[in-house]
Design an enzyme around this catalytic site. Structure first.
Site, PDB file in Angstrom:
ATOM      1  N   ASP A 106       0.820  -1.210   0.000  1.00  0.00           N
ATOM      2  CA  ASP A 106       0.000   0.000   0.000  1.00  0.00           C
ATOM      3  C   ASP A 106       0.861   1.271   0.000  1.00  0.00           C
ATOM      4  O   ASP A 106       2.100   1.197   0.009  1.00  0.00           O
ATOM      5  CB  ASP A 106      -0.933  -0.059   1.225  1.00  0.00           C
ATOM      6  CG  ASP A 106      -2.337   0.433   0.913  1.00  0.00           C
ATOM      7  OD1 ASP A 106      -2.475   1.339   0.086  1.00  0.00           O
ATOM      8  OD2 ASP A 106      -3.292  -0.075   1.535  1.00  0.00           O
TER       9      ASP A 106
ATOM     10  N   TRP B 210      -2.837   3.174  -5.866  1.00  0.00           N
ATOM     11  CA  TRP B 210      -4.113   3.752  -6.343  1.00  0.00           C
ATOM     12  C   TRP B 210      -3.959   4.596  -7.607  1.00  0.00           C
ATOM     13  O   TRP B 210      -4.750   5.512  -7.857  1.00  0.00           O
ATOM     14  CB  TRP B 210      -4.761   4.620  -5.247  1.00  0.00           C
ATOM     15  CG  TRP B 210      -4.512   4.196  -3.848  1.00  0.00           C
ATOM     16  CD1 TRP B 210      -4.936   3.036  -3.275  1.00  0.00           C
ATOM     17  CD2 TRP B 210      -3.778   4.899  -2.839  1.00  0.00           C
ATOM     18  NE1 TRP B 210      -4.512   2.975  -1.965  1.00  0.00           N
ATOM     19  CE2 TRP B 210      -3.806   4.103  -1.673  1.00  0.00           C
ATOM     20  CE3 TRP B 210      -3.109   6.129  -2.808  1.00  0.00           C
ATOM     21  CZ2 TRP B 210      -3.175   4.490  -0.489  1.00  0.00           C
ATOM     22  CZ3 TRP B 210      -2.487   6.512  -1.637  1.00  0.00           C
ATOM     23  CH2 TRP B 210      -2.527   5.702  -0.488  1.00  0.00           C
TER      24      TRP B 210
ATOM     25  N   ASP C  70     -10.022   3.277  -4.174  1.00  0.00           N
ATOM     26  CA  ASP C  70     -10.711   2.142  -3.546  1.00  0.00           C
ATOM     27  C   ASP C  70     -12.134   1.958  -4.066  1.00  0.00           C
ATOM     28  O   ASP C  70     -12.857   2.927  -4.294  1.00  0.00           O
ATOM     29  CB  ASP C  70     -10.798   2.354  -2.034  1.00  0.00           C
ATOM     30  CG  ASP C  70      -9.487   2.060  -1.352  1.00  0.00           C
ATOM     31  OD1 ASP C  70      -8.454   1.984  -2.049  1.00  0.00           O
ATOM     32  OD2 ASP C  70      -9.484   1.891  -0.118  1.00  0.00           O
TER      33      ASP C  70
HETATM   34  C1  GAL Z   1      -6.168   1.140   1.095  1.00  0.00           C
HETATM   35  C2  GAL Z   1      -6.210   0.113  -0.020  1.00  0.00           C
HETATM   36  C3  GAL Z   1      -7.288  -0.896   0.315  1.00  0.00           C
HETATM   37  C4  GAL Z   1      -6.972  -1.552   1.650  1.00  0.00           C
HETATM   38  C5  GAL Z   1      -6.775  -0.500   2.729  1.00  0.00           C
HETATM   39  C6  GAL Z   1      -6.261  -1.108   4.017  1.00  0.00           C
HETATM   40  O1  GAL Z   1      -5.188   2.075   0.831  1.00  0.00           O
HETATM   41  O2  GAL Z   1      -6.458   0.737  -1.246  1.00  0.00           O
HETATM   42  O3  GAL Z   1      -7.413  -1.841  -0.706  1.00  0.00           O
HETATM   43  O4  GAL Z   1      -5.808  -2.328   1.505  1.00  0.00           O
HETATM   44  O5  GAL Z   1      -5.866   0.505   2.324  1.00  0.00           O
HETATM   45  O6  GAL Z   1      -6.109  -0.157   5.042  1.00  0.00           O
END
Ligand code: GAL
Length: 378
Positions: free
Chosen positions: A128, A163, A185
């Protein structure tokens, strides 16, 4: 080492439904269910634990520690169980100091964490982008972890999750990533599916063998329940969402609670013909078809290995729509003497190509997907 993936990875991920509510028990039950439901045999291979699996502090040796309340036997035991079911085991970390949910990230710990994941026999790492350095560019952070994984002594698929930020598409293929989140997301509501579909259009040229555009985990079958559950979608909307993700060549990571999925959800997720389009070995770029239709319709074709053409007509709107396009658009003008033979994968209904065009009615939020064969015109 990291492996070179020749088709989009398929699996299940804990985030969409479970968020922080993850445990050894849940992962074991999900692994069992992936086998019993036929998901594994349909190709869903990776079982991935997302954020919130660790303690808030590293140990005295600077290693990440699995939260003993959630994973009382440690992560290696979980990996062993997942492997015993013929599945691969995925975990999660972050390029920043902290993960998005505030657990320790891998920044400045890339090599030690890669070694830990290798020791636990992890096969997949989702990485991430929260809390990352404002000074060090993302491409360097992702190359760092990519290098760490390639040198950790185990095949670990590197799944980048920035992202699409900082123009990820321009540099992601310099890292060892096999898939990369091309969009923000997903949430369990129709608008989210629409947004991600539109955002993907300009990024399709970046998708391809070895490094796949990840449109985010599937919401199919969530029906508003769970961590990213909002208003939920209808079964028709879930089917269209799945069709778009599969058609566009995205990795398909199931996000619902499969222990409770309906027959309808299972039928969508295991549709062999859609999965075959997704896993087509040529991994060619889908291209937009020009035709006559309402603004709510988006239409793509994708030339498959061996000469068939996949055609997807997607009605993202709440009104019935009619779509029409000429076979010319697909490279089959009248002069070729050829036409297409095609039936909708979901309904079996055949399309009429007698006048060298295809007309099709789409119910609100519905889609038609065809695997068309090139045949002689009679
Ligand atoms: C976001 C990610 C999600 C999930 C989340 C966990 O940044 O895009 O898919 O992994 O963090 O905190």
């Amino acid at each position: 080492m990291t492996m070179v993936k020749l088709t989009p990875p398929l699996g299940w991920n804990s985030w969409n439904t479970f968020g922080a509510n993850i445990s050894e028990e849940l992962i074991k039950q999900t692994a069992d269910c992936m086998v019993e439901s036929g998901l594994r045999d349909a190709g869903y291979e990776y079982l991935v634990i997302d954020d919130c699996w660790s303690l808030r502090e590293r140990d005295a040796n600077d290693r990440l520690v699995a939260d003993p309340a959630k994973f009382p036997n440690g992560m290696k035991a979980v990996a062993d169980y997942v492997h015993s079911k013929g599945l691969k085991f995925g975990m999660y970390s972050c390029a920043g100091n902290l993960t998005c949910a505030g657990y320790p990230g891998s920044f400045e710990h890339e090599f030690i964490d890669a070694a830990t994941f290798a020791e636990w026999e992890v096969d997949f790492l989702k990485y991430d982008y929260c809390y990352h350095s404002p000074i060090i560019p993302g491409e360097i952070l992702y190359r760092r972890m990519g290098l760490a994984l390639e040198n950790c002594g185990r095949d670990i698929l590197f799944s980048a999750c920035s992202w699409g930020a900082d123009e990820t598409h321009k540099w992601i293929k310099t890292t060892a990533a096999s898939m990369w989140r091309s969009t923000g997301d997903i949430f369990d509501k129709w608008d989210s599916v629409k947004d991600l579909t539109k955002q993907q259009a300009n990024l399709l040229p970046y998708n391809g063998v070895g490094c796949f555009n990840d449109m985010d985990m599937l919401i199919v079958g969530m029906h508003g329940k769970g961590n990213v559950g909002l208003s939920g979608c209808s079964d028709i909307q879930y089917r269209t969402h799945f069709s778009i993700w599969a058609f566009m060549g995205s990795p398909l990571m199931v996000g619902c609670d499969i222990r409770e999925m309906s027959e309808q959800t299972k039928a969508v997720l295991t549709n062999r013909e859609l999965l075959a389009i997704n896993q087509d070995t040529a991994c060619r770029q889908p291209y937009p078809i020009k035709g006559i239709w309402q603004d709510s319709v988006t239409a793509y074709a994708k030339n498959l290995a061996g000469g068939d053409i996949a055609i997807g007509l997607f009605n993202l709107g709440s009104e019935k729509a009619v779509s029409r396009f000429n076979l010319d658009e697909l490279g089959l003008p009248h002069s070729t003497g050829k036409t297409l033979k095609l039936a909708d994968i979901w309904t079996g209904k055949e399309a009429n190509t007698a006048n060298a065009s295809i007309s099709w009615e789409l119910e609100p939020f519905d889609c038609a997907v065809f695997r068309a064969k090139v045949v002689d015109r009679k």
